[in-house]
Design an enzyme around this catalytic site. Structure first.
Site, mmCIF file in Angstrom:
data_model
loop_
_atom_site.group_PDB
_atom_site.id
_atom_site.type_symbol
_atom_site.label_atom_id
_atom_site.label_comp_id
_atom_site.label_asym_id
_atom_site.label_seq_id
_atom_site.Cartn_x
_atom_site.Cartn_y
_atom_site.Cartn_z
ATOM 1 N N ASP A 1 1.025 -1.140 -0.196
ATOM 2 C CA ASP A 1 -0.292 -0.060 -0.062
ATOM 3 C C ASP A 1 0.865 1.369 0.053
ATOM 4 O OD1 ASP A 1 -2.392 -1.820 0.301
ATOM 5 O OD2 ASP A 1 -1.941 -1.388 2.752
ATOM 6 N N LYS B 1 2.115 2.004 -4.838
ATOM 7 C CA LYS B 1 2.192 1.534 -6.126
ATOM 8 C C LYS B 1 1.609 2.200 -7.711
ATOM 9 C CE LYS B 1 2.219 -2.373 -4.005
ATOM 10 N NZ LYS B 1 1.533 -2.310 -2.891
ATOM 11 N N LYS C 1 -0.955 4.447 -8.154
ATOM 12 C CA LYS C 1 -0.490 5.739 -8.608
ATOM 13 C C LYS C 1 0.646 6.200 -9.421
ATOM 14 C CE LYS C 1 0.950 10.434 -7.856
ATOM 15 N NZ LYS C 1 0.259 11.562 -7.188
ATOM 16 N N GLY D 1 -4.507 -4.764 -4.024
ATOM 17 C CA GLY D 1 -5.201 -3.032 -4.122
ATOM 18 C C GLY D 1 -4.872 -1.609 -3.711
ATOM 19 N N HIS D 2 -4.708 -1.357 -5.763
ATOM 20 C CA HIS D 2 -4.116 -0.459 -6.506
ATOM 21 C C HIS D 2 -4.772 0.355 -6.863
ATOM 22 C CE1 HIS D 2 -0.618 -3.235 -7.052
ATOM 23 N NE2 HIS D 2 -0.486 -3.344 -5.914
ATOM 24 N N GLN E 1 2.442 -5.452 -3.118
ATOM 25 C CA GLN E 1 2.702 -5.923 -2.016
ATOM 26 C C GLN E 1 3.404 -5.986 -1.871
ATOM 27 O OE1 GLN E 1 1.673 -9.471 -3.565
ATOM 28 N NE2 GLN E 1 -0.516 -8.405 -2.922
ATOM 29 N N VAL F 1 2.604 14.664 -3.773
ATOM 30 C CA VAL F 1 2.056 15.433 -3.002
ATOM 31 C C VAL F 1 0.177 14.935 -2.999
ATOM 32 C CG1 VAL F 1 4.026 16.291 -2.586
ATOM 33 C CG2 VAL F 1 2.570 17.330 -4.294
HETATM 34 P P1 GDP Z 1 -1.025 0.795 -3.779
HETATM 35 O O1 GDP Z 1 -1.504 -0.618 -2.867
HETATM 36 O O2 GDP Z 1 0.580 0.408 -3.453
HETATM 37 O O3 GDP Z 1 -0.847 0.632 -4.532
HETATM 38 O O4 GDP Z 1 -1.286 1.540 -2.520
HETATM 39 P P2 GDP Z 1 -2.916 1.389 -1.983
HETATM 40 O O5 GDP Z 1 -3.762 2.101 -3.799
HETATM 41 O O6 GDP Z 1 -3.518 0.458 -1.408
HETATM 42 O O7 GDP Z 1 -3.113 3.161 -1.815
HETATM 43 C C1 GDP Z 1 -2.724 4.576 -1.632
HETATM 44 C C2 GDP Z 1 -3.510 5.642 -0.866
HETATM 45 O O8 GDP Z 1 -2.806 6.793 -0.997
HETATM 46 C C3 GDP Z 1 -4.482 5.601 -2.055
HETATM 47 O O9 GDP Z 1 -5.730 5.924 -2.217
HETATM 48 C C4 GDP Z 1 -4.020 6.144 -3.501
HETATM 49 O O10 GDP Z 1 -4.768 6.716 -4.014
HETATM 50 C C5 GDP Z 1 -3.065 7.086 -1.550
HETATM 51 N N1 GDP Z 1 -2.126 7.767 -2.594
HETATM 52 C C6 GDP Z 1 -1.272 7.906 -3.199
HETATM 53 N N2 GDP Z 1 0.203 8.873 -3.530
HETATM 54 C C7 GDP Z 1 -0.611 9.573 -2.747
HETATM 55 C C8 GDP Z 1 0.216 11.061 -2.233
HETATM 56 O O11 GDP Z 1 0.559 11.726 -2.460
HETATM 57 N N3 GDP Z 1 -0.489 11.735 -1.630
HETATM 58 C C9 GDP Z 1 -2.027 11.393 -0.641
HETATM 59 N N4 GDP Z 1 -3.196 12.111 0.223
HETATM 60 N N5 GDP Z 1 -1.706 10.088 -0.771
HETATM 61 C C10 GDP Z 1 -1.942 9.496 -1.975
HETATM 62 P P1 IMO Z 2 -0.930 -4.025 -2.023
HETATM 63 O O1 IMO Z 2 -0.816 -4.777 -3.106
HETATM 64 C C1 IMO Z 2 -1.189 -4.761 1.956
HETATM 65 C C2 IMO Z 2 -0.511 -8.920 4.179
HETATM 66 C C3 IMO Z 2 -1.965 -9.189 4.689
HETATM 67 C C4 IMO Z 2 -1.103 -10.245 5.538
HETATM 68 C C5 IMO Z 2 -0.736 -10.396 4.268
HETATM 69 C C6 IMO Z 2 -1.017 -11.983 4.150
HETATM 70 O O2 IMO Z 2 -2.032 -3.013 -2.309
HETATM 71 O O3 IMO Z 2 0.141 -3.591 -1.756
HETATM 72 P P2 IMO Z 2 -1.932 -12.798 2.223
HETATM 73 O O4 IMO Z 2 -3.614 -12.604 1.703
HETATM 74 O O5 IMO Z 2 -1.488 -12.514 0.682
HETATM 75 O O6 IMO Z 2 -2.570 -14.264 1.941
HETATM 76 O O7 IMO Z 2 -2.465 -11.700 3.523
HETATM 77 O O8 IMO Z 2 -0.348 -10.136 3.379
HETATM 78 N N1 IMO Z 2 -0.850 -8.178 2.142
HETATM 79 C C7 IMO Z 2 -1.550 -6.854 2.192
HETATM 80 N N2 IMO Z 2 -1.281 -5.783 2.603
HETATM 81 N N3 IMO Z 2 -0.962 -4.377 0.413
HETATM 82 C C8 IMO Z 2 -1.786 -5.659 0.011
HETATM 83 O O9 IMO Z 2 -1.404 -5.505 -1.451
HETATM 84 C C9 IMO Z 2 -1.279 -6.699 0.583
HETATM 85 N N4 IMO Z 2 -1.557 -8.496 0.314
HETATM 86 C C10 IMO Z 2 -1.380 -8.921 1.078
HETATM 87 O O10 IMO Z 2 -2.667 -7.735 4.991
HETATM 88 O O11 IMO Z 2 -1.219 -10.085 6.084
HETATM 89 MG MG MG Z 3 -2.716 -1.539 -1.806
#
Ligand code: GDP
Ligand code: IMO
Ligand code: MG
Length: 438
Positions: free
Chosen positions: A13, A16, A18, A40-41, A226, A417
């Site tokens: 999270d 990635k 973005k 979840g991206h 991840q 940002v």
């Molecule tokens: P990922 O799994 O690495 O793709 O990240 P996620 O999408 O799960 O979580 C990142 C969250 O941060 C999302 O809700 C994005 O919209 C948000 N986000 C990404 N970059 C920024 C940033 O620079 N600032 C803020 N405020 N939010 C951001």
């Molecule tokens: P993205 O790609 C954050 C975590 C779960 C748990 C552990 C194992 O959005 O960054 P799993 O279901 O993979 O067997 O769970 O890994 N986990 C993540 N945490 N971002 C993710 O993906 C994750 N995918 C799995 O919360 O701790």
């Molecule tokens: Mg995510």
């Protein structure tokens, strides 16, 4: 020509989605190579939010090819839902735009059942806190050599035969070990064949197609899911996911030669978060942690669970720089830190015996009693979400970025940002390595 890997450098999270969306502009193909719909991206474009679990985050660019590699565990029902969702928004996803490896493992309904039953059967303090999507059980079947792969769906006799043994084994586990309801062979067969009917047109030999693209001088972007410390080998085992999340798996997970990777961008949040159980040395269980959670909207994009929050951990990121061969960092969510008086960056850990270490311990028991060593950094009060260049950032924010570079041992190439595509400062374009046209 440049081929670039984007790798999560903390516990997932990091933002990635973005950054992949942003860099897709310079690429021709975007490839997912591991994980599944545990990911979840999130992308935000002109105020509209998209969350992708399986489809590569480059899908919003119509002329780019999106690829799901052999290293992915693919739940066909989830993929079809994502394709339908995009179609409803006027984006047609056809085999010209999406390719699935014939070697990708199929994540079946029994994998999710076993994932949840397995977690429920554990003592509370042993639970991983998985996403419950079936990721671990699907990779288990892959390694046990009893899985079904996407290409198998074209051979009905093979699917019928293979599923018999699989369903017997899963029912033994579900009923005898977990006291759960059994699954039905006919239902599983129907599910697999129906998915095949819809998805087989997308199935191809990804390794061959990526090699053709590379030879034609195309730019390939690999989208990690991840994060490094959820890696099955290098993460905080056993509180990890079931795949290799490090950049090296971009090659194994897609059939791409290792000598063709030119750059690795490590995505890091300007602080640290973790969802699910497991060690988190710089976690803040106080008001500051809650402030980061609220300001950063730190709730999981897949499960909606609140993310644990804490200070930027330099040990975590320096480890990621080494493990992935990171050439540049993308620091996200810097805006979330605006308004905080004092910030801290972890630069090492003091262990119970008084020694200081600068690499993540391997043994889970070593995390008990470990204390981060912090450096203090002055915060900044003004909002920075409109900053279009580093010059427009307050001096203190620039100093914070410098400290991240020092503790991580890698340069900051990208600063984010805000969640929008345009709220990004691109200092160095990874696709500009090796004679690219950009
Ligand atoms: P990922 O799994 O690495 O793709 O990240 P996620 O999408 O799960 O979580 C990142 C969250 O941060 C999302 O809700 C994005 O919209 C948000 N986000 C990404 N970059 C920024 C940033 O620079 N600032 C803020 N405020 N939010 C951001
Ligand atoms: P993205 O790609 C954050 C975590 C779960 C748990 C552990 C194992 O959005 O960054 P799993 O279901 O993979 O067997 O769970 O890994 N986990 C993540 N945490 N971002 C993710 O993906 C994750 N995918 C799995 O919360 O701790
Ligand atoms: Mg995510």
């Amino acid at each position: 020509m440049a081929n670039v890997v984007v790798a999560g450098s903390q516990w997932g999270d990091e933002g990635k989605g973005k950054i992949v969306d942003l860099l897709t502009r310079y690429a021709d193909c975007v490839v997912r190579f591991q994980g599944g719909n545990n990911a979840g991206h999130t992308l935000v474009i002109d105020g509209r939010q998209y969350i992708f679990h399986l489809i590569p985050s480059g899908i919003l660019y119509e002329e780019k090819m999106c690829v799901i590699g052999n290293g992915v565990v693919l739940d066909p029902a989830v993929l079809l839902e994502e394709i339908d969702g995009l179609r409803q928004q006027g984006l047609e996803v056809d085999p010209q735009r999406l390719m699935i490896s014939d070697r990708a493992q199929i994540l079946m309904p029994y994998h999710a059942l076993l994932d949840r039953a397995g977690e429920a059967a554990l003592a509370e303090d042993s639970r991983i806190g998985t996403t419950g999507r079936g990721i671990g059980p699907c990779y288990t079947d892959k390694v046990a050599r009893i899985g079904l792969r996407m290409g198998d769906l074209a051979d009905e006799a093979l699917v019928r035969e293979r599923l018999k043994a699989i369903v017997d084994e899963k029912n033994f586990l579900l009923e005898k070990r977990y006291g759960a309801e059994k699954i039905n062979y006919d239902d599983m067969l129907r599910h697999a064949l129906a998915c095949g009917e819809k998805l087989l047109p997308f199935v191809d030999n990804v390794s061959v197609r990526l090699d053709q693209a590379r030879r034609a001088g195309k730019h390939i972007l690999f989208e990690g899911a991840q994060g490094t410390h959820l890696d099955i080998d290098h993460g905080t085992y056993p509180f990890v996911t079931s795949s290799n999340t490090v950049a090296a798996n971009a090659c194994t997970g897609s059939g791409f030669g290792v000598t063709h990777i030119d750059a690795v961008i490590g995505i890091v949040k300007a602080y640290t978060t973790r969802v699910g159980a497991g060690p988190f040395p710089t976690e803040l269980s106080d008001q500051t942690g809650r402030e980061l959670q609220e300001k950063g909207h730190e709730y999981g994009a897949t499960t909606g669970r609140p993310r644990r929050c804490g200070w930027f951990d330099g040990v975590v990121v320096a480890d990621a720089v080494r493990l992935n061969g990171i050439t540049g960092l993308a620091v996200t969510k810097l805006d979330v830190l605006s308004g905080m008086k004092e910030l801290k960056i972890g630069s090492g850990y003091t262990l119970v015996d008084g020694s200081v270490c600068h690499a993540m311990p391997a043994r889970i028991s070593d995390y008990a009693g470990l204390a981060p060593v912090y450096e203090s950094v002055e915060g900044w009060q003004q909002e920075i979400s409109a900053a279009a260049s580093v010059d427009q950032l307050p001096q203190t924010a620039r100093r914070y970025l410098q400290q991240i570079e020092e503790v991580a041992g890698a340069p900051v190439d990208i600063v984010s940002v805000g969640p929008e595509r345009k709220q990004t400062i691109l200092l160095r374009n990874p696709f500009a390595t090796k004679g690219s046209s950009e």
